[in-house]
Scaffold this active site. Structure first.
Site, PDB file in Angstrom:
ATOM      1  N   HIS A 191       4.945   6.684   5.528  1.00 56.91           N
ATOM      2  CA  HIS A 191       3.827   5.799   5.202  1.00 56.91           C
ATOM      3  C   HIS A 191       2.945   5.662   6.450  1.00 56.91           C
ATOM      4  CE1 HIS A 191       2.494   2.471   2.237  1.00 56.91           C
ATOM      5  NE2 HIS A 191       1.568   2.523   3.168  1.00 56.91           N
TER       6      HIS A 191
ATOM      7  N   GLU B 226       0.395   8.385  -0.426  1.00 56.63           N
ATOM      8  CA  GLU B 226      -1.054   8.539  -0.527  1.00 56.63           C
ATOM      9  C   GLU B 226      -1.665   9.593   0.390  1.00 56.63           C
ATOM     10  OE1 GLU B 226      -3.087   4.814  -0.109  1.00 56.63           O
ATOM     11  OE2 GLU B 226      -2.041   3.902  -1.785  1.00 56.63           O
TER      12      GLU B 226
ATOM     13  N   ASN C   2      -0.185   4.485  -6.720  1.00 60.97           N
ATOM     14  CA  ASN C   2      -0.735   3.230  -6.202  1.00 60.97           C
ATOM     15  C   ASN C   2      -2.149   3.096  -6.744  1.00 60.97           C
ATOM     16  OD1 ASN C   2       1.592   3.200  -4.690  1.00 60.97           O
ATOM     17  ND2 ASN C   2       0.585   3.824  -2.783  1.00 60.97           N
TER      18      ASN C   2
HETATM   19  C1  PNW Z   1      -2.778   1.446   0.218  1.00 64.26           C
HETATM   20  N1  PNW Z   1      -8.928   2.591  -1.215  1.00 64.26           N
HETATM   21  O1  PNW Z   1      -3.901   1.895   0.897  1.00 64.26           O
HETATM   22  C2  PNW Z   1      -1.631   1.616   1.191  1.00 64.26           C
HETATM   23  O2  PNW Z   1      -0.550   2.331   0.665  1.00 64.26           O
HETATM   24  C3  PNW Z   1      -1.169   0.339   1.806  1.00 64.26           C
HETATM   25  O3  PNW Z   1      -0.549   0.602   3.024  1.00 64.26           O
HETATM   26  C4  PNW Z   1      -2.324  -0.633   1.934  1.00 64.26           C
HETATM   27  O4  PNW Z   1      -1.995  -1.769   2.648  1.00 64.26           O
HETATM   28  C5  PNW Z   1      -2.742  -0.990   0.516  1.00 64.26           C
HETATM   29  O5  PNW Z   1      -3.036   0.175  -0.247  1.00 64.26           O
HETATM   30  C6  PNW Z   1      -3.932  -1.939   0.432  1.00 64.26           C
HETATM   31  O6  PNW Z   1      -5.075  -1.374   0.996  1.00 64.26           O
HETATM   32  C7  PNW Z   1      -5.127   2.020   0.303  1.00 64.26           C
HETATM   33  O7  PNW Z   1      -9.916   2.416  -0.486  1.00 64.26           O
HETATM   34  C8  PNW Z   1      -6.237   1.777   1.078  1.00 64.26           C
HETATM   35  O8  PNW Z   1      -9.038   2.948  -2.382  1.00 64.26           O
HETATM   36  C9  PNW Z   1      -7.491   1.969   0.571  1.00 64.26           C
HETATM   37  C10 PNW Z   1      -7.648   2.396  -0.721  1.00 64.26           C
HETATM   38  C11 PNW Z   1      -6.541   2.650  -1.517  1.00 64.26           C
HETATM   39  C12 PNW Z   1      -5.275   2.445  -0.991  1.00 64.26           C
END
Ligand code: PNW
Length: 473
Positions: free
Chosen positions: A126, A171, A313
């Protein structure tokens, strides 16, 4: 009565919550841990992060893991997803140095979970790459596949008798932005040569390598399940026109299909539309090679089908029209779509996160169609605010999103097997530091004890877990 059934969770449906190592653990240099790319970034370019925050202490979960587990137990979660910090186990990234104290920490955490009847779900990667591996290029270097193999083999040896749910990489779609647009560590902006595609290519191979290590060496004894964790906005057409519908389909193929198609589709490889469009534009740019790297036939076969379930996610959605936005990243230009936000969609503290519950339902329908309705587990979904204890907006978001998920199950036959809230704790939200709060439990970052206080949403979630039904208002 019919509606009541509709808002009830299916039998065996798992409900949990998720975190990630760098975002909560702290103890960045304790017990022999090595330096990773987030330690490096936050210490050398502190201004990169809002308020110059860093994860040196974070929620101090390295020391307070028992308290975290007792919160999990009290809320009633069936499962807890957390990630392993690679440099706690291998401080230099490779097997030259194995750190027993780091290994022991995860044994303590996993044992504490199992003793409290909570299933561990472990993410192998991660985002906290060992700094030593960044110095040889990070995920832009295809050799990372070998280093990842060595690391995961050790992890399966160490913990595989206790852990049945694995996510290889969290991701890839986000990870690559650390190379192209300084959105994460290693904080590079090399968009012009489409480094996104290059890093993504290595990440896909690394995932597949981990799967085969498990499959050949461990599965017959350990009997766990592995997945690659996808993420993304769901894109819907702005209008009913064929043009907009085609644009949305292209957008979703570049968003989910980029990492989904090679692993989860029947045919494997990148989505045909992605191959076609990037090849065409690369040619128009006078290049001899496509900016999107090419898998050999053997590689396609090696990556195809490397999953036992699909982890996703998801937070938000967008609308789509056809066209090229010259200010957008190369990848969006390749996909030939323009993304829009409906002004009526509620916003929150995270600028990118608009509240679009129906997009969740449509995403499940799209996944069902694309990937043959294989089991989907939502490993993250959640809402961001400024840290209110009475987090009414979070409760509304969760109620609406979970309701859409149950509609996808009952009305559209989508095969969804579990759901994890993001996140257990307010935590280090990457470049937004502690200014973005996603926790269902408040953490006081001014208190050396990092006092934890359950928010109003915890009450809501406890009720859901006890009654296995979504209360409708
Ligand atoms: C995820 N977007 O990140 C991550 O897996 C986490 O670590 C994070 O804290 C969480 O979502 C909340 O942000 C993302 O811009 C960050 O679409 C940005 C995006 C999606 C997921």
């Amino acid at each position: 009565m019919k509606d009541k059934i509709k808002y009830t969770f299916p039998d065996n449906f798992l409900i949990g919550t998720s975190t990630a190592a760098y975002q909560i653990e702290g103890a960045w240099n304790e017990d022999g841990k090595g330096e990773n790319i987030w330690d490096k970034l936050t210490h050398t370019i502190p201004k990169a992060v809002t308020n110059e925050d860093n994860g040196d202490i974070a929620c101090d979960s390295y020391h307070k893991y028992k308290e975290d587990v007792s919160l999990l137990k009290d809320i009633g979660f069936n499962i807890y997803r957390f990630s392993l910090n690679w440099t706690r186990i291998l401080p230099d990234g490779d097997l030259s140095h194995i750190n027993q104290k780091g290994i022991d920490y995860y044994h303590r955490l996993i044992d504490e979970l199992l003793n409290n009847k909570i299933e561990p779900m472990v993410t192998l990667y991660h985002w906290d790459l060992p700094q030593k591996l960044q110095e040889i290029g990070g995920w832009l270097n295809p050799l990372l596949v070998n280093y990842f193999e060595d690391y995961v083999r050790l992890v399966f040896q160490l913990y595989g008798n206790k852990v049945k749910w694995w996510n290889t990489i969290n991701e890839p779609l986000e990870i690559v932005h650390g190379y192209s647009e300084k959105r994460y560590a290693p904080y590079l902006d090399l968009d012009a040569m489409s480094v996104d595609y290059i890093a993504g290519h290595t990440l896909l191979k690394a995932h597949a390598r981990a799967y085969h290590v498990y499959d050949k060496e461990f599965r017959h004894i350990q009997k766990g399940k592995l997945s690659l964790t996808l993420s993304g906005f769901f894109y819907s057409p702005m209008s009913d026109s064929q043009e907009d519908r085609d644009a949305a389909e292209r957008a979703n193929q570049f968003e989910f299909g980029w990492f989904g198609h090679p692993v989860y589709s029947k045919d494997g490889d990148y989505p045909p539309i992605m191959r076609e469009l990037v090849d065409k534009r690369s040619k128009e740019e006078g290049r001899q090679r496509s900016r999107l790297p090419v898998f050999t036939k053997a590689e396609i076969e090696e990556i195809r089908g490397t999953s036992d379930y699909l982890t996703m996610n998801h937070y938000t959605s967008r609308l789509c029209t056809s066209g090229i936005d010259p200010t957008a990243k190369v990848r969006f230009q390749d996909a030939n779509f323009i993304s829009h936000i409906d002004e009526n969609w509620p916003s929150c503290q995270a600028v990118w996160l608009k509240v679009v519950p129906w997009g969740f339902r449509d995403m499940f329908r799209w996944l069902k169609k694309e990937y043959d309705n294989q089991p989907v587990y939502i490993t993250e979904n959640g809402y961001c605010d400024e840290g209110e204890i009475i987090d009414v907006n979070r409760v509304n978001y969760l109620r609406e999103y979970i309701t859409e998920m149950l509609i996808a199950i009952y009305d559209y036959g989508c095969n969804i097997i579990g759901y994890n809230f993001w996140s257990l704790l307010d935590n280090f939200e990457w470049l937004n530091g502690y200014s973005y709060k996603f926790g269902i439990v408040h953490v006081d970052f001014n208190d050396p004890e990092r006092k934890r206080t359950p928010k109003f949403s915890v009450k809501f979630i406890k009720n859901i877990i006890q009654d296995r039904i979504i209360p409708q208002v």
